[in-house]
Design an enzyme around this catalytic site. Structure first.
Site, PDB file in Angstrom:
ATOM      1  N   CYS A  12       0.809  -1.211   0.000  1.00 39.04           N
ATOM      2  CA  CYS A  12       0.000   0.000   0.000  1.00 39.04           C
ATOM      3  C   CYS A  12       0.840   1.257   0.000  1.00 39.04           C
ATOM      4  O   CYS A  12       2.063   1.219   0.052  1.00 39.04           O
ATOM      5  CB  CYS A  12      -0.929   0.020   1.209  1.00 39.04           C
ATOM      6  SG  CYS A  12      -0.047   0.128   2.770  1.00 39.04           S
ATOM      7  N   GLY A  38      -1.074   0.656  -4.631  1.00 42.00           N
ATOM      8  CA  GLY A  38      -2.232  -0.107  -4.179  1.00 42.00           C
ATOM      9  C   GLY A  38      -3.457   0.250  -4.977  1.00 42.00           C
ATOM     10  O   GLY A  38      -3.807   1.422  -5.075  1.00 42.00           O
ATOM     11  N   ASN A 113       1.583   0.528   6.005  1.00 44.10           N
ATOM     12  CA  ASN A 113       2.245  -0.010   4.817  1.00 44.10           C
ATOM     13  C   ASN A 113       3.282  -1.018   5.281  1.00 44.10           C
ATOM     14  O   ASN A 113       4.214  -0.664   6.003  1.00 44.10           O
ATOM     15  CB  ASN A 113       2.921   1.120   4.026  1.00 44.10           C
ATOM     16  CG  ASN A 113       3.724   0.597   2.851  1.00 44.10           C
ATOM     17  OD1 ASN A 113       3.476  -0.496   2.354  1.00 44.10           O
ATOM     18  ND2 ASN A 113       4.687   1.373   2.398  1.00 44.10           N
ATOM     19  N   GLY A 114       3.136  -2.275   4.875  1.00 44.32           N
ATOM     20  CA  GLY A 114       4.098  -3.295   5.253  1.00 44.32           C
ATOM     21  C   GLY A 114       3.430  -4.603   5.621  1.00 44.32           C
ATOM     22  O   GLY A 114       2.280  -4.858   5.267  1.00 44.32           O
ATOM     23  N   TYR A 254      11.557  -1.583  -8.750  1.00 48.84           N
ATOM     24  CA  TYR A 254      10.250  -1.851  -9.343  1.00 48.84           C
ATOM     25  C   TYR A 254       9.121  -0.977  -8.824  1.00 48.84           C
ATOM     26  O   TYR A 254       8.338  -0.443  -9.595  1.00 48.84           O
ATOM     27  CB  TYR A 254       9.934  -3.330  -9.098  1.00 48.84           C
ATOM     28  CG  TYR A 254       8.645  -3.854  -9.665  1.00 48.84           C
ATOM     29  CD1 TYR A 254       8.582  -4.338 -10.967  1.00 48.84           C
ATOM     30  CD2 TYR A 254       7.484  -3.891  -8.907  1.00 48.84           C
ATOM     31  CE1 TYR A 254       7.410  -4.840 -11.495  1.00 48.84           C
ATOM     32  CE2 TYR A 254       6.301  -4.383  -9.420  1.00 48.84           C
ATOM     33  CZ  TYR A 254       6.266  -4.861 -10.720  1.00 48.84           C
ATOM     34  OH  TYR A 254       5.102  -5.354 -11.243  1.00 48.84           O
ATOM     35  N   SER A 295       8.162   0.516 -15.771  1.00 47.42           N
ATOM     36  CA  SER A 295       9.193   0.576 -14.740  1.00 47.42           C
ATOM     37  C   SER A 295      10.575   0.219 -15.249  1.00 47.42           C
ATOM     38  O   SER A 295      11.556   0.420 -14.540  1.00 47.42           O
ATOM     39  CB  SER A 295       8.818  -0.343 -13.570  1.00 47.42           C
ATOM     40  OG  SER A 295       8.605  -1.660 -14.026  1.00 47.42           O
ATOM     41  N   ASP A 357      14.172  -5.604 -18.931  1.00 43.55           N
ATOM     42  CA  ASP A 357      13.059  -5.603 -17.982  1.00 43.55           C
ATOM     43  C   ASP A 357      13.630  -5.528 -16.577  1.00 43.55           C
ATOM     44  O   ASP A 357      14.822  -5.778 -16.356  1.00 43.55           O
ATOM     45  CB  ASP A 357      12.198  -6.854 -18.157  1.00 43.55           C
ATOM     46  CG  ASP A 357      10.758  -6.639 -17.698  1.00 43.55           C
ATOM     47  OD1 ASP A 357      10.481  -5.586 -17.100  1.00 43.55           O
ATOM     48  OD2 ASP A 357       9.912  -7.521 -17.936  1.00 43.55           O
ATOM     49  N   ASP A 358      12.767  -5.178 -15.597  1.00 48.89           N
ATOM     50  CA  ASP A 358      13.262  -4.987 -14.236  1.00 48.89           C
ATOM     51  C   ASP A 358      13.414  -6.281 -13.462  1.00 48.89           C
ATOM     52  O   ASP A 358      14.253  -6.381 -12.570  1.00 48.89           O
ATOM     53  CB  ASP A 358      12.359  -4.016 -13.462  1.00 48.89           C
ATOM     54  CG  ASP A 358      10.889  -4.369 -13.602  1.00 48.89           C
ATOM     55  OD1 ASP A 358      10.525  -5.525 -13.349  1.00 48.89           O
ATOM     56  OD2 ASP A 358      10.102  -3.479 -13.978  1.00 48.89           O
TER      57      ASP A 358
END
Length: 479
Positions: A12, A38, A113-114, A254, A295, A357-358
């Site tokens: 989030c 999110g 967040n986490g 990312y 990204s 790509d990442d």
């Protein structure tokens, strides 16, 4: 972001403001810039002279507040908000944040967040002590701990509770007289403080949100800190001295927006450096470099610059496709990828391509994009990944919690190359990633969490240890 049917997802983003007459609207704009963190649900809790009001629902921020009255009803000069992707708890509206608790003596808004690594143990202990949970999100645990604390003040109760929860967490709380932010002892998730021209203070998951609302960056919240913001101003305290910086390396690779700065490092610059290091480590003769939107574009430009190979727009993303396209058959899923991403035939036809790509999670996205390029006439497609192979799960706030979900944990690089149909495949080294980000820290891995690549977790895994050990013995074929 990449286009796997189920790709990596951050849990989030959080945003808060104190001291602005249009606090809810400012929070809306701040959350909008964090929507990439999110997309399952969103909410805002406002503070109007000590009276807290909230609204939350499933969907994108614009869907949750489609009815403007939902926003205008959130009156007051302070607010906190949240955009959610679930890693702990299901996707029901009961788990959408910020939570708003109204007790007989106090009201509190809470956003997180986490991911807590001892959530299961704490929840069991709390339920045995009579606690009743209204969600299955690990976020609610903190409030139960606060209410059961024997400390005298709310701040003291919060500090004691923060020392009991383990894992990755950036908390944002709204009380009747203050906005409070807190970060875990390792700083896994980014959290920044800014100030607007009218003096209002802002706290956000990424600095890009500060820019959007016109706030000047003041400082990052450091591991183990508690930030208290009220009408008297801002003050910073600590709840523990046992800290060790270990920022999630996937934030740089990312998750974060390229215009954000994390711990003084610009995300775009870090990604461009990843591409440059990748070009030095894994050179190839080719006609052009193509990045996978969005990204990976910074890393692709870095690869092109370092290699001297021209950078071209060989892949185009349709910006207007809905956020999900999960269909029941392989044919429809394939069509969904083609709707989101297309190869530019006039650019790639007859050419040797370096596709940057990442990351590669399960390999399904890479396989489809390689196929798109070859069907558009690309002569060769050489895949270069601007991060090391993802081999280990994350327990601090990313929705990968078992090795059987990761192709690199189960197959060699050559096997992955065959699986995705590339002419060659190379990954950035761990050292290449660390030097690309360039944090000036003495901690292991220069202040980064590199566990996804080497299994070296900065903290005990607590409730996840048994699951993790079992996953080490799993072997899953992606062919």
């Amino acid at each position: 972001m990449s286009y796997e049917v189920k790709s990596l997802n951050e849990e989030c983003g959080i945003f808060g403001v104190w001291g602005h007459q249009d606090a809810a609207s400012v929070t809306y704009f701040g959350l909008h810039s964090l929507q990439h963190r999110g997309q399952e649900g969103a909410g805002i809790v406002s503070n109007d002279e000590g009276r807290l009001h909230g609204h939350r629902d499933l969907g994108l921020l614009s869907e949750v507040f489609k009815d403007q009255r939902k926003l205008t009803q959130l009156t007051g000069n302070a607010a906190i908000g949240h955009v959610r992707y679930a890693t702990a708890g299901n996707g029901s509206v009961d788990n959408i944040q910020p939570f708003l608790f109204k007790f007989y003596d106090v009201s509190v808004g809470l956003a997180h967040n986490g991911n807590l690594t001892n959530a299961r143990s704490l929840r069991k202990e709390l339920e045995q002590d009579g606690a009743i949970f209204h969600s299955n999100s690990d976020t609610e645990i903190l409030m139960h701990l606060i209410r059961r604390s024997d400390e005298e003040t709310f701040l003291a109760k919060l500090k004691a509770s923060l020392n009991k929860v383990k894992g990755g967490f950036a908390y944002l709380l709204m009380t009747e007289d203050a906005m409070i932010a807190a970060l875990d002892p390792n700083g896994f998730r980014p959290l920044a403080i800014g100030q607007m021209k009218n003096g209002a203070y802002v706290v956000a998951s990424e600095t890009c949100a500060l820019e959007v609302v016109g706030a000047e960056f003041l400082r990052d919240v450091h591991p183990g800190e508690v930030v208290i913001i009220n009408d008297e101003g801002l003050r910073i305290e600590t709840y523990t001295q046992d800290t060790q910086l270990a920022i999630c390396s996937m934030e740089y690779i990312y998750f974060a927006r390229p215009d954000s700065n994390i711990n003084g490092v610009n995300v775009h610059t870090a990604r461009k450096n990843m591409g440059k290091n990748l070009a030095e480590e894994a050179p190839i003769e080719a006609d052009m470099v193509v990045g996978v939107p969005n990204s990976s574009l910074s890393a692709a430009s870095g690869y092109a610059e370092a290699s001297g190979i021209p950078y071209e727009i060989g892949l185009v993303k349709n910006q207007y496709i809905a956020r999900t396209f999960i269909q029941p058959t392989p044919e429809l899923r394939e069509q969904g990828v083609r709707m989101k991403l297309s190869a530019v035939r006039g650019v790639v036809e007859g050419k040797k391509i370096v596709m940057v790509d990442d990351s590669i999670v399960r390999g399904t996205t890479s396989r489809r994009i390689v196929r798109l390029l070859k069907e558009a006439g690309a002569k060769e497609v050489h895949v270069r990944i601007a991060s090391p192979p993802l081999k280990y799960p994350c327990f601090y706030g990313i929705d990968i919690q078992t090795r059987k979900e990761l192709i690199a944990a189960n197959h060699s690089i050559e096997e992955i190359r065959q699986c995705i149909g590339a002419d060659s495949l190379e990954f950035l080294s761990e050292e290449g990633l660390i030097t690309a980000i360039g944090l000036k820290e003495e901690a292991p891995y220069s202040g980064l969490c590199m566990a996804y690549f080497n299994g070296d977790y900065p903290t005990p895994l607590y409730d996840y240890e048994e699951k993790y050990q079992a996953s080490l013995k799993e072997k899953v074929s992606f062919f």
